[in-house]
Scaffold this motif. Structure first.
Motif, PDB file in Angstrom:
ATOM      1  N   MET A 372       1.159  -1.020   0.062  1.00  0.00           N
ATOM      2  CA  MET A 372      -0.092  -0.052   0.037  1.00  0.00           C
ATOM      3  C   MET A 372       0.789   1.399  -0.009  1.00  0.00           C
ATOM      4  N   TRP A 375       3.147   6.886   3.743  1.00  0.00           N
ATOM      5  CA  TRP A 375       2.602   8.378   3.976  1.00  0.00           C
ATOM      6  C   TRP A 375       3.818   9.218   4.224  1.00  0.00           C
ATOM      7  N   TRP A 385      -7.311  11.280  14.913  1.00  0.00           N
ATOM      8  CA  TRP A 385      -7.254  10.549  13.760  1.00  0.00           C
ATOM      9  C   TRP A 385      -7.542  11.314  12.438  1.00  0.00           C
ATOM     10  N   TRP A 386      -8.161  12.513  12.473  1.00  0.00           N
ATOM     11  CA  TRP A 386      -8.301  13.052  11.191  1.00  0.00           C
ATOM     12  C   TRP A 386      -7.292  13.799  10.916  1.00  0.00           C
ATOM     13  N   GLU A 390      -3.903  10.624   4.892  1.00  0.00           N
ATOM     14  CA  GLU A 390      -4.795   9.552   4.512  1.00  0.00           C
ATOM     15  C   GLU A 390      -4.306   8.192   4.081  1.00  0.00           C
ATOM     16  N   ALA A 391      -2.868   8.135   3.614  1.00  0.00           N
ATOM     17  CA  ALA A 391      -2.325   7.024   3.419  1.00  0.00           C
ATOM     18  C   ALA A 391      -2.514   6.070   4.821  1.00  0.00           C
ATOM     19  N   GLN A 393      -4.371   6.405   7.547  1.00  0.00           N
ATOM     20  CA  GLN A 393      -5.690   6.051   7.572  1.00  0.00           C
ATOM     21  C   GLN A 393      -5.928   4.889   6.996  1.00  0.00           C
ATOM     22  N   ASN A 394      -5.783   4.688   5.576  1.00  0.00           N
ATOM     23  CA  ASN A 394      -5.952   3.393   4.732  1.00  0.00           C
ATOM     24  C   ASN A 394      -5.442   2.235   5.246  1.00  0.00           C
ATOM     25  N   TYR A 395      -4.048   2.555   5.665  1.00  0.00           N
ATOM     26  CA  TYR A 395      -3.539   1.116   6.101  1.00  0.00           C
ATOM     27  C   TYR A 395      -4.129   0.731   7.349  1.00  0.00           C
ATOM     28  N   LYS A 397      -7.249   1.202   8.327  1.00  0.00           N
ATOM     29  CA  LYS A 397      -8.481   0.628   7.765  1.00  0.00           C
ATOM     30  C   LYS A 397      -8.614  -0.838   7.293  1.00  0.00           C
ATOM     31  N   ARG A 398      -7.448  -0.798   6.689  1.00  0.00           N
ATOM     32  CA  ARG A 398      -7.428  -2.152   5.875  1.00  0.00           C
ATOM     33  C   ARG A 398      -7.003  -3.333   6.640  1.00  0.00           C
ATOM     34  N   ASP A 401     -10.260  -4.136   8.723  1.00  0.00           N
ATOM     35  CA  ASP A 401     -11.540  -4.766   7.785  1.00  0.00           C
ATOM     36  C   ASP A 401     -10.970  -6.106   7.797  1.00  0.00           C
TER      37      ASP A 401
END
Ligand code: GDP
Length: 423
Positions: A372, A375, A385-386, A390-391, A393-395, A397-398, A401
């Motif tokens: 992936m 960042w 968190w915000w 974004e990269a 955050q995506n990691y 979330k991945r 999930d």
């Protein structure tokens, strides 16, 4: 409600459980260790300095927290004495007012350490890379009902006879099996005098203390050592430890078998590390491994083996720990990488699998890696968190999930407050 909390490892250990316990102990009245001993350490960085705790629960730095060494532990009096002295030397209060030892905890004796080293030497290149702290010989003896309970220290005549009988038997093994020197009764009695007798004021019926505490709605935290993949029954046997590290064992090993562990915080490291021998499917080698080892400071009594996060193993760890939330640690370590690798599946006999296979065939599995985007910026100061790129955050979330459990905490540094609370 009779609900307790546990903080446990999801992977191979060294996930950063100590920093999570240190952070969260302000919300608890009691912290209990329920298994293990001097074999693995929890690193804590706080206002007193940097500490490596092996036996003492990580609540010792907070005033008004009672710290319990439970019956399931491998209680090494020599190691514990040194640990107490080190902490006192740095201004941390340790006394029977904040530390208690279960009268039912078994004592790890000098012969356990010797037998550990002798057996590793006998195994030569098949050795298990144990920490030589005596843990496997200790638990073997416990299940063979050949250990001394801490409470026996209250009854010197009973203790003396028990020591005499055990020593007679142990010397048969030390001399007959390993051809090593026998231990003398005088040496053992001196050792008991030096390291065990000063601990007597700490020894209590912790079971009844905990039962009263639960009745009075005290908040109880169970602190696990190592990680799910090292659990004796559910880990990568025989490359496990010799005790049960799972949250399910915490009430039994602490002295409170009726407790319900309703909240289980599973600690997951943002990449993988493993100490010692055994299958480690996601392992990286060469320069890539050395780089990760250096930025993650992955060194202990041996350099740690490292790899990307292993989603197969992590999903399994979350399941057997029954984690209700995850604390993801050391995310900051990955900030330098252009791309973040992940081990998403294993390949076994040409087929891709995403379930943890039987331990004996794990060494035949190969990793399936994906990447992936990284960042590439410092995130150690982020507390929200915000504000995470974004990269990153995506990691997160991945992982969430993929393992099916909410990541509520993201640790971005070793210090107590380097943490993002999410949700
Ligand atoms: P434990 O046995 O699970 O408590 O883990 P360790 O004590 O082996 O902790 C792993 C190491 O990582 C220690 O040196 C910690 O100080 C460090 N550590 C924990 N969390 C973080 C983090 O979020 N970032 C960084 N850089 N280091 C961390």
């Amino acid at each position: 409600m009779d609900t307790c909390t546990a903080i446990v490892g999801i992977n191979w250990g060294d996930e950063g459980k100590g920093r999570m316990v240190d952070l969260l102990t302000e919300d608890f009245d009691i912290v209990c260790r329920y298994q293990g001993g001097g074999n693995a350490g929890h690193t804590i960085v706080n206002q007193y300095g940097e500490f490596m705790l092996h036996l003492l629960p990580s609540g010792v730095f907070r005033p008004n927290v009672m710290n319990i060494l439970g019956n399931g532990m491998a209680l090494d009096p020599e190691h514990l004495t040194r640990e107490i002295e080190t902490l006192r030397g740095k201004g941390v209060d340790i006394s029977p007012d904040n530390v208690m030892i279960s009268e039912r905890a078994s004592l790890l004796m000098p012969w356990h350490r010797r037998l550990d080293a002798l057996e590793e030497a006998r195994l030569k290149d098949k050795k298990l890379d144990t920490t030589r702290k005596g843990i496997a010989p200790f638990y073997s003896d416990k299940y063979a009902k050949k250990t001394i309970l801490a409470g026996e220290l209250f009854y010197p005549d009973v203790l003396r006879q028990h020591l005499h009988d055990l020593l007679e038997w142990k010397n048969l093994i030390l001399t007959g099996v390993y051809g090593d020197e026998a231990e003398t009764e005088e040496e053992i009695n001196n050792w008991v005098k030096t390291y065990c007798e000063p601990l007597v004021p700490y020894i209590r019926n912790t079971g009844s203390y905990l039962a009263d505490a639960l009745w009075n709605h005290k908040r109880i935290l169970f602190e696990g050592q190592l990680g799910a993949l090292r659990d004796l029954d559910y880990g990568i046997y025989p490359f496990t430890t010799s005790s049960n590290v799972l949250a399910a064992y915490a009430p039994i090993g602490s002295g409170l078998p009726r407790a319900r562990v309703g909240r289980i915080i599973g600690v997951v490291k943002a990449y993988s590390s493993c100490v010692g021998a055994g299958p480690f499917v996601c392992e990286l080698f060469g320069d890539e491994a050395e780089h990760l080892r250096q930025i993650g400071r992955e060194y202990g009594h041996l350099p740690h083996r490292v790899g990307p996060i292993d989603l197969v193993a992590t999903r399994y760890g979350v399941r057997v720990q029954n984690a209700t939330e995850i604390a993801l640690t050391k995310l900051d370590v990955l900030s330098e990488l252009d791309e973040i690798p992940l081990c998403t599946r294993y390949r076994l006999n040409g087929v891709e699998i995403d379930e943890m296979p039987f331990p004996s065939i794990l060494s035949r599995c190969e990793p399936v890696f994906e990447t992936m985007p990284g960042w590439k910026c410092d995130i150690t100061g982020v507390r929200n968190w915000w504000d995470l790129p974004e990269a990153a955050q995506n990691y997160v979330k991945r992982i969430e999930d993929s393992v099916g459990c909410i990541i509520k905490w993201i640790s971005v540094g070793p210090e107590r407050h380097s943490i993002i609370r999410r949700g």
